[in-house]
Design an enzyme around this catalytic site. Structure first.
Site, PDB file in Angstrom:
ATOM      1  CE  LYS A   1      -3.466   2.368   2.788  1.00 11.71           C
ATOM      2  NZ  LYS A   1      -4.445   2.303   3.861  1.00 11.71           N
TER       3      LYS A   1
ATOM      4  CD  GLU B   1       9.289  -6.013   7.149  1.00 12.21           C
ATOM      5  OE1 GLU B   1       8.939  -4.930   6.597  1.00 12.21           O
ATOM      6  OE2 GLU B   1       9.164  -6.227   8.371  1.00 12.21           O
TER       7      GLU B   1
ATOM      8  N   GLY C   1      -4.875  -1.791   4.959  1.00 11.46           N
ATOM      9  CA  GLY C   1      -4.072  -2.924   4.483  1.00 11.46           C
ATOM     10  C   GLY C   1      -4.754  -4.259   4.744  1.00 11.46           C
ATOM     11  NE  ARG C   2      -6.553  -3.692  10.874  1.00  5.86           N
ATOM     12  CZ  ARG C   2      -5.870  -2.571  11.018  1.00  5.86           C
ATOM     13  NH1 ARG C   2      -4.681  -2.429  10.436  1.00  5.86           N
ATOM     14  NH2 ARG C   2      -6.333  -1.575  11.738  1.00  5.86           N
TER      15      ARG C   2
ATOM     16  CD  GLU D   1      -1.893  -4.420  11.333  1.00 10.49           C
ATOM     17  OE1 GLU D   1      -0.668  -4.606  11.423  1.00 10.49           O
ATOM     18  OE2 GLU D   1      -2.490  -4.359  10.241  1.00 10.49           O
TER      19      GLU D   1
ATOM     20  CG  HIS E   1      -5.433 -36.142  16.789  1.00 10.91           C
ATOM     21  ND1 HIS E   1      -5.636 -37.362  17.400  1.00 10.91           N
ATOM     22  CD2 HIS E   1      -6.437 -36.004  15.877  1.00 10.91           C
ATOM     23  CE1 HIS E   1      -6.688 -37.954  16.871  1.00 10.91           C
ATOM     24  NE2 HIS E   1      -7.203 -37.142  15.939  1.00 10.91           N
TER      25      HIS E   1
ATOM     26  CE  LYS F   1       5.762  -0.930   9.937  1.00 12.87           C
ATOM     27  NZ  LYS F   1       4.819  -0.190   9.119  1.00 12.87           N
TER      28      LYS F   1
HETATM   29  O1  F6P Z   1       3.205  -2.830   9.665  1.00  5.80           O
HETATM   30  C1  F6P Z   1       1.855  -3.108   9.576  1.00  5.80           C
HETATM   31  C2  F6P Z   1       1.348  -2.803   8.205  1.00  5.80           C
HETATM   32  O2  F6P Z   1       1.263  -1.447   8.016  1.00  5.80           O
HETATM   33  C3  F6P Z   1       0.013  -3.471   7.954  1.00  5.80           C
HETATM   34  O3  F6P Z   1      -1.050  -2.755   8.435  1.00  5.80           O
HETATM   35  C4  F6P Z   1       0.040  -3.622   6.477  1.00  5.80           C
HETATM   36  O4  F6P Z   1      -0.919  -4.526   6.023  1.00  5.80           O
HETATM   37  C5  F6P Z   1       1.461  -4.071   6.268  1.00  5.80           C
HETATM   38  O5  F6P Z   1       2.203  -3.341   7.210  1.00  5.80           O
HETATM   39  C6  F6P Z   1       2.006  -3.881   4.895  1.00  5.80           C
HETATM   40  O6  F6P Z   1       1.999  -2.550   4.520  1.00  5.80           O
HETATM   41  P1  F6P Z   1       2.172  -2.131   3.011  1.00  5.80           P
HETATM   42  O7  F6P Z   1       1.081  -2.721   2.230  1.00  5.80           O
HETATM   43  O8  F6P Z   1       2.152  -0.625   3.012  1.00  5.80           O
HETATM   44  O9  F6P Z   1       3.522  -2.648   2.548  1.00  5.80           O
END
Ligand code: F6P
Length: 561
Positions: free
Chosen positions: A210, A216, A284-285, A370, A401, A525
């Site tokens: 987003k 990452e 995002g979620r 979240e 199990h 972060k």
């Molecule tokens: O760090 C949490 C977050 O902001 C989430 O809410 C989001 O889904 C994820 O990181 C990834 O963010 P992006 O889509 O901006 O890379």
């Protein structure tokens, strides 16, 4: 808002009435069912294709009435309507919360800042459909002229969990000749394992972010670009925004972006034509039914993707219009509040009886935890009540199990959702198809055992030696919701996800928290960025605490051993 207009939750008469009701105690589920032969029918609702049985809950008509009164008093319905209208109910980010617009019909009008957003939603869906069809048909060719056979989605959090989960759920509907992989972890092993057996000339990377700033994702996307360009041997990782050299031409054929941030996408070297847009009013979620779902759309095709959106919309309409007593997301949300706030339940298990739902609970963890893992109210005052639970679970029957022992006989109260289907997916046949009834026999047996247990008298009657009776007794009275559907189709998946989205919404509304921000992820972060030079170069990090300093020193010693 003044305190008098919005009284503290725990001071509301509806809250104290629930606390008093809880203090009175509830009959055991065995007694509740014995006293009311129609309980199973009365405590069940239909929402779209979902049949939701909540009869095995520690509730009576009075409990339900009090919970409904709490919902009304805390303004759940007003906030729901404000969300659907596009008001900026994400107060800390001053944003509208409009994932529901992602599945609105073409002729709907939903305005943000005076602009109808629905045409933009459908323009992106159409662009995605065109692209998905070109990949699926083999019309889209890679840099060397080979057709794309592998799709690697690079993203994390909401930009990974949704498409990765939905791809697993809808595997029987996917183009089996294509390979799909989902890379999220900044651990290089993730990208390595995802690409080691792939031909770069046949691989498309979808960079999903987003913000397009998530470390990452950008790190993995940069490494993926190096992997690709090295394979084409045309100048390594260099790139210009002009797309002139061979490297950039290759990137244009093998990289697309899903983002709200066009500038960063272009800066990374991805052709703006290859960007699929979404907007800041999509959290995002809550985003996998936006452009973030491109990998899924390639896998299942645009028609199936639209069926899934229809399913979401069905549940949106249900949540908006169903009366409170038959409103499935409202009921689920209120039941969670009953246990979390009045029984002190710490967690909530989601236990799907479908192999295809293997990533479903992991997806719900982000959605719920979240959203509602908050300890301040919308106005910034601390909360003085429990908010979101720990959400966990894996598909049955594997859990039976492993950890069900604790649910049956442990000391904690763990409300659980059991999700099952009447028919296995169409691909199964013969013996494998027949196994479905055994799976579902387990499904029904577990909620039965959890609710009704086995008394000491019943155990004794089986001739069990007296010293073992206590061990073999099941107290029962463990609350569960049973969610049943005919078959796990794209539409049913959409309905299930929207059910949980709105459940989370209801709870956040009652707790008076902002379910749509996530400031709690920021500190880690920032600290990771600060500490990284200490790991890579042994640099001094000013102000680093003694514990972390010692751990970094130990790490460096081990690293250089
Ligand atoms: O760090 C949490 C977050 O902001 C989430 O809410 C989001 O889904 C994820 O990181 C990834 O963010 P992006 O889509 O901006 O890379």
């Amino acid at each position: 808002m003044a305190e008098s207009e919005f009284p503290k939750l725990t001071h509301r008469p509806q809250w104290t009435a629930l606390a008093d009701h809880r203090a009175e105690g509830q009959p055991h589920l065995r007694e509740l069912f014995a006293a009311d032969p129609g309980r199973a029918q009365r405590y069940a609702v239909r929402a779209g294709d979902l049949y939701l049985d909540y009869s095995k809950h520690l509730i009576t008509d009075e409990t339900l009435a009090l919970l409904q009164e709490l919902a009304t008093a805390t303004g759940v319905f007003a906030l729901r309507d404000a969300m659907f209208r596009g008001e900026k109910i994400n107060v800390t980010e001053r944003r509208a919360v409009l994932h529901t617009a992602l599945r609105a019909p073409r002729d709907a009008v939903i305005e943000v800042d005076g602009e109808n957003v629905v045409p933009k939603v459908h323009a992106v869906l159409d662009k995605m459909a065109g692209f998905a069809d070109r990949i699926r048909s083999g019309e889209w060719l890679g840099h060397t002229g080979k057709r794309i056979r592998n799709v690697v989605n690079i993203g994390i959090g909401g930009s990974d969990l949704g498409p990765a989960m939905a791809y697993e759920v809808l595997r029987p509907y996917t183009a089996r000749e294509l390979t799909f992989r989902f890379v999220s972890n900044v651990d290089g092993a993730d990208l390595h394992e995802a690409t080691r057996d792939l031909d770069p000339a046949e691989t498309l990377f979808i960079v999903a972010s987003k913000t397009f700033t998530t470390i990452e994702t950008i790190t993995n996307a940069t490494s993926a670009r190096s992997w690709l360009l090295k394979a084409f041997d045309d100048g390594g990782t260099s790139h210009s925004s002009e797309f002139e050299n061979g490297g950039e031409k290759a990137v244009a054929k093998h990289f697309v972006a899903l983002s709200t941030n066009g500038e960063k996408v272009t800066g990374f070297g991805i052709d703006p034509d290859n960007m699929f847009e979404f907007w800041d009013w999509v959290g995002g979620r809550y985003s996998y039914d936006s452009a973030i779902g491109l990998s899924l759309m390639i896998a299942i095709g645009p028609g199936r993707f639209r069926e899934m959106l229809d399913g979401f919309r069905l549940m949106d309409d249900h949540f908006r219009t169903a009366p409170a007593e038959a409103n499935a997301p409202l009921l689920l949300g209120l039941l969670g509040i009953w246990y979390g706030n009045f029984y002190d339940a710490q967690s909530h298990a989601v236990l799907p009886y479908s192999h295809y739902l293997s990533k479903f609970t992991a997806y719900l963890q982000q959605l719920d935890m979240e959203s509602n893992g908050k300890s301040v109210q919308r106005g910034g005052e601390p909360v003085e009540w429990q908010t979101g639970p720990v959400v966990w679970g894996t598909p049955g029957t594997n859990g039976q199990h492993a950890y069900y022992q604790l649910i049956h006989q442990g000391t904690r109260l763990i409300p659980a959702d059991f999700i099952g289907f009447a028919r296995p997916v169409g691909e199964l046949s013969g013996e494998l198809k027949a196994q479905h009834d055994l799976l579902m026999a387990n499904f029904f047996a577990q909620t039965q055992a959890l609710a009704f247990g086995k008394t000491a008298e019943e155990v004794r009657a089986e001739g069990v030696p007296e010293e073992q009776v206590a061990h073999r007794t099941f107290r029962g009275d463990h609350p569960t919701t049973t969610i049943l559907a005919g078959e796990l189709t794209p539409s049913v998946l959409g309905q299930l996800i929207a059910l949980y989205e709105h459940k989370v919404f209801v709870q956040g509304a009652v707790w008076n928290i902002d379910s749509f921000d996530q400031w709690g992820v920021e500190l880690g972060k920032v600290l990771a960025k600060r500490v990284e030079p200490a790991l890579t170069q042994g640099a001094d990090v000013p102000g680093l605490d003694p514990s972390t300093t010692a751990l970094v020193a130990a790490y460096r010693t081990l690293k250089n051993a």
